[in-house]
Design an enzyme around this catalytic site. Sequence first.
Site, PDB file in Angstrom:
ATOM      1  N   LYS A   4      36.452  41.385  34.143  1.00 46.34           N
ATOM      2  CA  LYS A   4      35.733  41.114  33.600  1.00 46.34           C
ATOM      3  C   LYS A   4      34.437  41.812  33.110  1.00 46.34           C
ATOM      4  O   LYS A   4      33.718  41.447  33.823  1.00 46.34           O
ATOM      5  CB  LYS A   4      35.129  39.686  32.912  1.00 46.34           C
ATOM      6  CG  LYS A   4      33.433  38.405  32.539  1.00 46.34           C
ATOM      7  CD  LYS A   4      34.019  37.627  33.106  1.00 46.34           C
ATOM      8  CE  LYS A   4      32.693  36.904  31.679  1.00 46.34           C
ATOM      9  NZ  LYS A   4      32.739  35.230  31.744  1.00 46.34           N
ATOM     10  N   LYS A  28      38.945  40.253  29.509  1.00 52.10           N
ATOM     11  CA  LYS A  28      38.463  39.770  28.776  1.00 52.10           C
ATOM     12  C   LYS A  28      37.021  41.073  28.312  1.00 52.10           C
ATOM     13  O   LYS A  28      36.768  41.511  29.257  1.00 52.10           O
ATOM     14  CB  LYS A  28      37.255  38.468  29.410  1.00 52.10           C
ATOM     15  CG  LYS A  28      36.521  37.763  28.719  1.00 52.10           C
ATOM     16  CD  LYS A  28      36.368  36.876  29.188  1.00 52.10           C
ATOM     17  CE  LYS A  28      34.856  35.952  28.949  1.00 52.10           C
ATOM     18  NZ  LYS A  28      34.822  34.719  29.409  1.00 52.10           N
TER      19      LYS A  28
HETATM   20  C1  PBG Z   1      30.833  32.446  31.800  1.00 51.40           C
HETATM   21  C2  PBG Z   1      31.581  33.038  30.425  1.00 51.40           C
HETATM   22  C3  PBG Z   1      31.353  33.243  29.476  1.00 51.40           C
HETATM   23  C4  PBG Z   1      32.250  33.115  28.674  1.00 51.40           C
HETATM   24  C5  PBG Z   1      33.303  33.049  28.788  1.00 51.40           C
HETATM   25  N1  PBG Z   1      33.396  32.054  30.180  1.00 51.40           N
HETATM   26  C6  PBG Z   1      30.210  34.192  29.113  1.00 51.40           C
HETATM   27  C7  PBG Z   1      29.844  35.306  30.249  1.00 51.40           C
HETATM   28  O1  PBG Z   1      29.673  35.521  31.183  1.00 51.40           O
HETATM   29  O2  PBG Z   1      28.398  35.293  29.656  1.00 51.40           O
HETATM   30  C8  PBG Z   1      32.578  34.171  27.370  1.00 51.40           C
HETATM   31  C9  PBG Z   1      33.538  33.494  26.400  1.00 51.40           C
HETATM   32  C10 PBG Z   1      33.048  34.515  25.307  1.00 51.40           C
HETATM   33  O3  PBG Z   1      32.511  34.928  24.478  1.00 51.40           O
HETATM   34  O4  PBG Z   1      34.250  33.772  24.229  1.00 51.40           O
HETATM   35  N2  PBG Z   1      31.083  32.756  32.792  1.00 51.40           N
END
Ligand code: PBG
Length: 324
Positions: A194, A247
Site C-alpha cells: 500500500k 494499492k
Molecule cells: C484506510 C484506507 C484508505 C483507503 C482504504 N483504506 C485511505 C488511507 O490509507 O489514507 C483508500 C481507498 C481509496 O482511496 O479508495 N487505512
Amino acid sequence: MLRRPRRLRKSGAIRDLARETVVSTDDLIFPLFLLDGNKQKTEVASMPGIFRLSLDLMLREIEECMNLGIRAFDIFPVVDESHKDKSASRSFDKTFFYPKALSEIKSKFPEALIITDVAMDPYSSDGHDGIVKDGKILNDETLEILGKMALTQAETGVDFIGPSDMMDGRVGYLRKVLDENGFQDTGIISYTAKYASAFYGPFRDALDSAPKFGDKKTYQMDPANRTEALVEGQLDYEEGADIIMVKPALPYLDVISDMRDNLPVPIAAYNVSGEYAMIKAAAEKGWLDGAKTMDECLLAIKRAGASMILTYFAKEFAETRGNY
Ligand code: PBG
C-alpha cells in the site's frame, strides 16, 4: 511476410477467440461507505455516483448488486468526529453502529462475501492508522488495537478482514488473535503493498479521515519502490495472508505483476478513489468516454495479474457491461 499479426484482429469473432484477458462481475469487489442512522444518503462530492448510505439503504444496494452479479463488498464506516479519539476506541466497541450493521448484513445476505477494513484512521482523532505519540506512529502498541478491532469484526460473521494500516507484523499478529479465538475460517486480505499515494484523496473526503498532521510516509510505501514490495509480499505470505493486495492499482501495474509472479496466492488490486475520480471528471467534461475508459482500466489491472479488483466502478460495470 509469414507473420501478419493483423489476421488475428480481422473481425470481432476472431478477436473474441484470441482475447487473452476477460473482466467479469465475478472479479469485482464493491467498496461501500456506511453511515450511522436511517434513510441517510449523501453523495461523495469528489466521487460522482458514489453514496454514503445508512444500513437500511445499504441492504437495498447490496441486494441490487447481488442481482447484477456483484457478490463481494468491502464496507467502510463513516465515523462522526464526536466518536473519534486517540486510541480509536469505537473501532472495538461491539455496540457501535459498524459491527451491528455488519452482523445484520451478513445475516440478510449469508451468501455475499463481506470484507471489513482494519485500520485506526476512520476512528482516530489524529487521522492516522496507528497510535500517535510525540508526532510518531507507534507500531507494536497499534497491533493490540488492531487485534481488538479485527476480533470485533470477525465476531459479526464477516468473511475476510482487510488490514490496511501497514504496521509491521500485523498480519501474523491478527492471524494469531483470530485463531486463538476460534476464527480459523475468517480470512485475511492484506493491504500488502500500500503506497503513500495522492490517489486516496476522495476516499478521505468520503470518510473525513485525512491525517490531522503530517502524512503517512512512515508506514505506507514510497511510490518509488518496486523491490520493497516483494519484502512486504513475502512477509505477509509467511504471516498467513490469504490474499495479497496492491494499492493503488493503475499506477502500480508493475507491482501487481511482480506479486503475481512471485507469490502463490491470489492477488487483489485496489482501483482507488482517485483513479475513479479522474475518469469521472474527464468523462463529465466530455474529454474521455467514461465507459470505455473504465473497461480498459479494469482490463489492464486484470492483465497485469490481479485475480480480483476492488473498484467503485463495480456496480456501473455490472449494469452496463456484465461480461465483456
Ligand atoms: C484506510 C484506507 C484508505 C483507503 C482504504 N483504506 C485511505 C488511507 O490509507 O489514507 C483508500 C481507498 C481509496 O482511496 O479508495 N487505512
